[in-house]
Design an enzyme around this catalytic site. Structure first.
Site, PDB file in Angstrom:
ATOM      1  N   GLY A   6       0.835  -1.200   0.000  1.00 36.32           N
ATOM      2  CA  GLY A   6       0.000   0.000   0.000  1.00 36.32           C
ATOM      3  C   GLY A   6       0.870   1.250   0.000  1.00 36.32           C
ATOM      4  N   GLY A   9      -0.431   4.899  -1.066  1.00 35.57           N
ATOM      5  CA  GLY A   9      -1.531   5.545  -0.328  1.00 35.57           C
ATOM      6  C   GLY A   9      -1.064   6.799   0.386  1.00 35.57           C
ATOM      7  CD  GLN A  10      -3.844  10.922   4.211  1.00 36.05           C
ATOM      8  OE1 GLN A  10      -4.511  10.058   4.784  1.00 36.05           O
ATOM      9  NE2 GLN A  10      -3.956  12.210   4.480  1.00 36.05           N
ATOM     10  CG  ASP A  32      -0.585   0.668  -3.817  1.00 38.69           C
ATOM     11  OD1 ASP A  32      -0.475   1.481  -2.876  1.00 38.69           O
ATOM     12  OD2 ASP A  32      -1.684   0.236  -4.213  1.00 38.69           O
ATOM     13  CB  ILE A  33      -3.592  -2.507  -6.239  1.00 35.77           C
ATOM     14  CG1 ILE A  33      -4.389  -3.453  -7.128  1.00 35.77           C
ATOM     15  CG2 ILE A  33      -4.227  -1.125  -6.202  1.00 35.77           C
ATOM     16  CD1 ILE A  33      -4.181  -4.913  -6.805  1.00 35.77           C
ATOM     17  NE  ARG A  34      -4.012   3.910  -6.494  1.00 33.88           N
ATOM     18  CZ  ARG A  34      -3.225   4.760  -5.811  1.00 33.88           C
ATOM     19  NH1 ARG A  34      -2.062   5.149  -6.330  1.00 33.88           N
ATOM     20  NH2 ARG A  34      -3.581   5.205  -4.607  1.00 33.88           N
ATOM     21  CE1 TYR A 140     -10.534   3.858   9.360  1.00 35.86           C
ATOM     22  CE2 TYR A 140      -9.769   2.353   7.675  1.00 35.86           C
ATOM     23  CZ  TYR A 140      -9.524   3.353   8.593  1.00 35.86           C
ATOM     24  OH  TYR A 140      -8.241   3.833   8.746  1.00 35.86           O
ATOM     25  CE  LYS A 144      -7.438   0.124   9.461  1.00 40.90           C
ATOM     26  NZ  LYS A 144      -6.156  -0.446   8.988  1.00 40.90           N
TER      27      LYS A 144
HETATM   28  C1  VAH Z   1     -10.679   8.118   7.634  1.00 36.87           C
HETATM   29  N1  VAH Z   1      -8.501   9.214   7.547  1.00 36.87           N
HETATM   30  O1  VAH Z   1     -11.175   9.221   7.690  1.00 36.87           O
HETATM   31  C2  VAH Z   1      -9.189   7.982   7.919  1.00 36.87           C
HETATM   32  C3  VAH Z   1      -8.959   7.757   9.388  1.00 36.87           C
HETATM   33  C4  VAH Z   1      -9.536   8.449  11.669  1.00 36.87           C
HETATM   34  C5  VAH Z   1      -9.774   8.673  10.256  1.00 36.87           C
HETATM   35  O2  VAH Z   1      -9.149   6.439   9.725  1.00 36.87           O
HETATM   36  O3  VAH Z   1     -11.331   7.141   7.362  1.00 36.87           O
END
Ligand code: VAH
Length: 315
Positions: A6, A9-10, A32-34, A140, A144
């Site tokens: 990854g 990514g950011q 990464d995938i790209r 998400y 996590k």
């Molecule tokens: C999001 N930047 O907004 C991420 C992060 C706590 C936020 O996990 O999903």
């Protein structure tokens, strides 16, 4: 050698550059995938790889004699609400592959990012403790929270040296954000320079924990370099730097661009933000491995506008 999954990514982009500067370009394999930024592609080895495929990760680990893996690939909060099963598969599938490679002793250390998204509506919102009620209400956040449980399990059961940080919203100018709820705080700087105005998708008083990317990269490397016995938390460390609202951020920008205007049009991301804390207690990270942040809102705003000015020169 280090493998970053990854890497485009950011966080991955800046983590790759920081680690290459630290240990030498050829010792950090980016995947990464790209493909990613020119800097990233030209500064060291790069491999296209699918983080959800065990074979593709295992091949990279064997081929490049990898010792440490930073697993930075994930689908963030807003996007994962649109594609729940894809979000779960990517966030969890990739983690199991890396944990199992460590269990089989094919790699020696793992970094895996968690998030303040593990906290939910029933979590105390002010100075959220390291250990507390966590009922995340987003795909998400659920991924996590589950990931944290698996990291701690693999450490306790198989001795896997996995380390993790609950990142707050991360603010950077070197990469465009991808699908986060906190990303209003990145977009706003671009819009301030381009149009001197911004329509925020979060309400003016939505206070969220945030951090400038330089602090997040520093913390990540500091945690990975800490002696193992100091890393007492093997689920994921709370980490904090600053917390602000869209209106406070707008005021900080007006210090540099007096005519900057903001208005508000909350969308589906408001409910996500409302489920998260306003501020985080990170005393344990400060105590266990000496964490401290460098950037406050003023310093971050200066860096963000300075970093983006050239991109929007002449506006
Ligand atoms: C999001 N930047 O907004 C991420 C992060 C706590 C936020 O996990 O999903």
């Amino acid at each position: 050698k280090i493998l970053i999954i990854g890497a485009c990514g950011q966080i991955g982009t800046e983590l790759t550059m920081a680690l290459r500067n630290k240990v030498g370009n050829d010792n950090v394999i980016a995947s990464d995938i790209r493909e990613g930024s020119r800097d990233l592609m030209e500064s060291g080895p790069f491999e296209i790889a699918d983080a959800t495929s065990f074979e593709s990760i295992e091949n990279l680990v064997i081929q490049h004699e990898i010792d440490e893996v930073y697993l930075m690939a994930a689908m963030l909060s807003a996007t994962a609400e649109k594609f729940p099963m894809k979000g779960w598969e990517l966030n969890m599938g990739s983690l199991f592959h890396v944990l199992n490679l460590a269990k089989e002793k094919k790699i020696t250390r793992i970094f895996w990012p968690s998030s303040i998204a593990v906290f939910g509506p029933s979590t105390p919102k002010i100075d959220t403790p390291q250990t507390t009620v966590m009922e995340p209400s987003t795909v998400y956040g659920i991924s996590k929270q589950s990931g944290e449980r698996w990291c701690e399990y693999y450490h306790q059961k198989y001795g896997v040296d996995v380390r993790s940080i609950r990142y707050p919203g991360l603010i950077s100018y070197k990469t465009l954000p991808g699908g986060g709820t906190t990303d209003y705080a990145v977009e706003i700087y671009h819009e301030a320079l381009k149009h001197k105005k911004y329509t925020s998708f979060l309400k003016e008083d939505t206070e969220l924990p945030m951090m400038f990317m330089d602090d997040a990269i520093k913390a990540t490397i500091q945690l990975m370099e800490a002696p193992s016995e100091k890393v007492k938390v093997r689920s994921s460390y709370n980490l904090a730097a600053l917390n602000f609202t869209p209106e406070t951020l707008a005021a900080a920008i007006r210090e540099h661009i007096p005519e900057f205007e903001i208005d508000y049009a909350p969308d589906f991301r408001q409910a996500i933000a409302d489920s998260w804390p306003s501020s985080i207690d990170d005393a344990q990270a400060r105590e266990d491995w000496g964490w401290s942040h460098d950037f406050d809102l003023e310093k971050m705003t200066f860096e963000m506008l300075a970093g983006l000015k050239d991109t929007y020169q002449g506006n």
